[in-house]
Design an enzyme around this catalytic site. Structure first.
Site, PDB file in Angstrom:
ATOM      1  N   ASP A  36       0.866  -1.189   0.000  1.00 11.03           N
ATOM      2  CA  ASP A  36       0.000   0.000   0.000  1.00 11.03           C
ATOM      3  C   ASP A  36       0.900   1.236   0.000  1.00 11.03           C
ATOM      4  O   ASP A  36       2.052   1.172   0.410  1.00 11.03           O
ATOM      5  CB  ASP A  36      -0.916   0.024   1.233  1.00 11.03           C
ATOM      6  CG  ASP A  36      -2.194   0.826   0.991  1.00 11.03           C
ATOM      7  OD1 ASP A  36      -3.272   0.223   0.899  1.00 11.03           O
ATOM      8  OD2 ASP A  36      -2.109   2.085   0.901  1.00 11.03           O
ATOM      9  N   ASP A  51       4.046   3.397  -3.679  1.00 10.31           N
ATOM     10  CA  ASP A  51       3.018   4.107  -4.441  1.00 10.31           C
ATOM     11  C   ASP A  51       2.993   3.512  -5.849  1.00 10.31           C
ATOM     12  O   ASP A  51       3.984   3.609  -6.591  1.00 10.31           O
ATOM     13  CB  ASP A  51       3.350   5.604  -4.483  1.00 10.31           C
ATOM     14  CG  ASP A  51       2.231   6.407  -5.139  1.00 10.31           C
ATOM     15  OD1 ASP A  51       1.510   5.844  -6.003  1.00 10.31           O
ATOM     16  OD2 ASP A  51       2.076   7.588  -4.784  1.00 10.31           O
ATOM     17  N   GLY A  78      -7.013   0.618  -5.238  1.00  8.18           N
ATOM     18  CA  GLY A  78      -7.789   1.323  -6.250  1.00  8.18           C
ATOM     19  C   GLY A  78      -8.105   2.716  -5.764  1.00  8.18           C
ATOM     20  O   GLY A  78      -8.073   2.990  -4.557  1.00  8.18           O
ATOM     21  N   TYR A 157     -13.135   6.156 -14.136  1.00  6.80           N
ATOM     22  CA  TYR A 157     -13.333   5.046 -13.191  1.00  6.80           C
ATOM     23  C   TYR A 157     -14.062   3.897 -13.874  1.00  6.80           C
ATOM     24  O   TYR A 157     -13.647   2.739 -13.774  1.00  6.80           O
ATOM     25  CB  TYR A 157     -14.108   5.518 -11.953  1.00  6.80           C
ATOM     26  CG  TYR A 157     -14.187   4.445 -10.881  1.00  6.80           C
ATOM     27  CD1 TYR A 157     -13.101   4.177 -10.051  1.00  6.80           C
ATOM     28  CD2 TYR A 157     -15.332   3.675 -10.712  1.00  6.80           C
ATOM     29  CE1 TYR A 157     -13.153   3.192  -9.088  1.00  6.80           C
ATOM     30  CE2 TYR A 157     -15.399   2.688  -9.742  1.00  6.80           C
ATOM     31  CZ  TYR A 157     -14.314   2.448  -8.931  1.00  6.80           C
ATOM     32  OH  TYR A 157     -14.361   1.463  -7.971  1.00  6.80           O
ATOM     33  N   LYS A 161     -12.401   0.019 -14.689  1.00  9.55           N
ATOM     34  CA  LYS A 161     -12.992  -1.234 -14.205  1.00  9.55           C
ATOM     35  C   LYS A 161     -13.507  -2.087 -15.365  1.00  9.55           C
ATOM     36  O   LYS A 161     -13.450  -3.309 -15.317  1.00  9.55           O
ATOM     37  CB  LYS A 161     -14.095  -0.929 -13.188  1.00  9.55           C
ATOM     38  CG  LYS A 161     -13.606  -0.205 -11.930  1.00  9.55           C
ATOM     39  CD  LYS A 161     -12.571  -1.023 -11.160  1.00  9.55           C
ATOM     40  CE  LYS A 161     -12.212  -0.356  -9.822  1.00  9.55           C
ATOM     41  NZ  LYS A 161     -11.204  -1.135  -9.057  1.00  9.55           N
TER      42      LYS A 161
END
Ligand code: NAD
Length: 260
Positions: A36, A51, A78, A157, A161
């Protein structure tokens, strides 16, 4: 236990669905290697603070992650559409793919890869041309692609996806000779720190979802599905996208086809 003896890499492990997945996966007997950009918030067996928008850092991370010879990779990191479009596309798609392709050779036979997609990825079939155009995108090429293909705050976004679900289907058999499978989980709205960002950016569509749904999802609704896909019991699931959304996808597919 369901995941005894396995080593599972989880990205996005410091919050929300990723943090809950780490808890569930450890409780099921696995070692968890977390990734993370923010410090770890749950107990892990190893942690890499990286990152995923930093191309050099991603390459170094791939080298580190290969040494674990992991049995699973859960791509959960995400960002919501309040982030700049290039960042959304990078984290949700391009860095995810680079990391996966970098690590896959080191995964053990029978390993499982799980991609956290979204209900927002519904309708990917209508985006095939742009999805193909994004197939070989590198981290360095994302800004140019966004300008060229008109990836904006309104669609970034959804597109990230949609492309992720399509990529999951495309990879149904890519590593079949080693028994390695890839599947996706698509949550509807889930109560995590980014739910407010979705409500802000998706406007009317989010309000409509909230009106129809009995309640938003919780990380505890999603993590067990990811854990199942990581387990050997999911061995014949390949390239599937599991709607984990309180019935929203069924509702959309039924009503848009003239059923109740
Ligand atoms: N919350 C929802 O309503 C919802 C719905 C459908 C899908 N999803 C997806 O679920 C996944 C998890 O989201 P969440 O709701 O738990 O959100 P969250 O914000 O609680 O967790 C996301 C994690 O990803 C990490 N992350 C973001 N950018 C990163 C970067 N550049 N490098 C490394 N780590 C980074 C964050 O630090 C955070 O810990 C995301 O892929 C999201 O798109 C969420």
């Amino acid at each position: 236990m369901m995941l005894s003896g396995k080593t599972i890499i989880i990205t996005g492990v410091s919050s929300g669905i990723g943090a809950e997945t780490a808890r569930v996966v450890r409780a099921a007997g696995a070692r968890v290697v977390g990734v993370d950009r923010n410090p770890a918030s749950v107990e892990l067996d190893a942690f890499h603070q990286v990152d995923l928008t930093d191309a050099g850092a991603v390459e170094a991370l791939i080298g580190d992650l290969r040494t674990y010879r992991a049995d699973g990779l859960a791509n959960i990191a995400g960002v919501p559409p309040t982030a700049p479009p290039a960042v959304v596309l990078t984290v949700n798609l391009v860095a995810l793919k680079r990391l996966t392709l970098g690590v896959v050779e080191s995964l053990t036979p029978g390993a499982s890869i799980v991609n956290l997609a979204s209900l927002a990825g519904i309708g990917w079939q209508g985006e095939v041309e742009r999805i193909k155009a994004a197939a070989d995108l590198t981290l360095e090429g994302v800004a140019g692609f966004c300008a060229e293909q008109r990836i904006t705050a309104e669609n970034c976004y959804f597109f990230s996806k949609q492309a992720l679900i399509a990529w999951t289907h495309e990879n149904r058999w890519t590593w079949r000779d080693r028994g390695i499978r890839m599947n996706a989980v698509s949550p509807g709205p889930v109560d995590t720190p980014i739910l407010g960002d979705f409500l802000e950016t998706l406007g009317e569509r989010a309000a409509e979802d909230a009106r129809i749904m009995d309640r938003p999802g919780r990380p505890t609704d999603i993590a067990p599905v990811v854990a199942f896909l990581l387990s050997d019991g999911a061995g014949w699931l390949r390239g599937v996208n599991i709607a984990t959304d309180g019935g929203m996808r069924a509702h959309i597919e039924a009503t848009s086809n003239g059923l109740n």
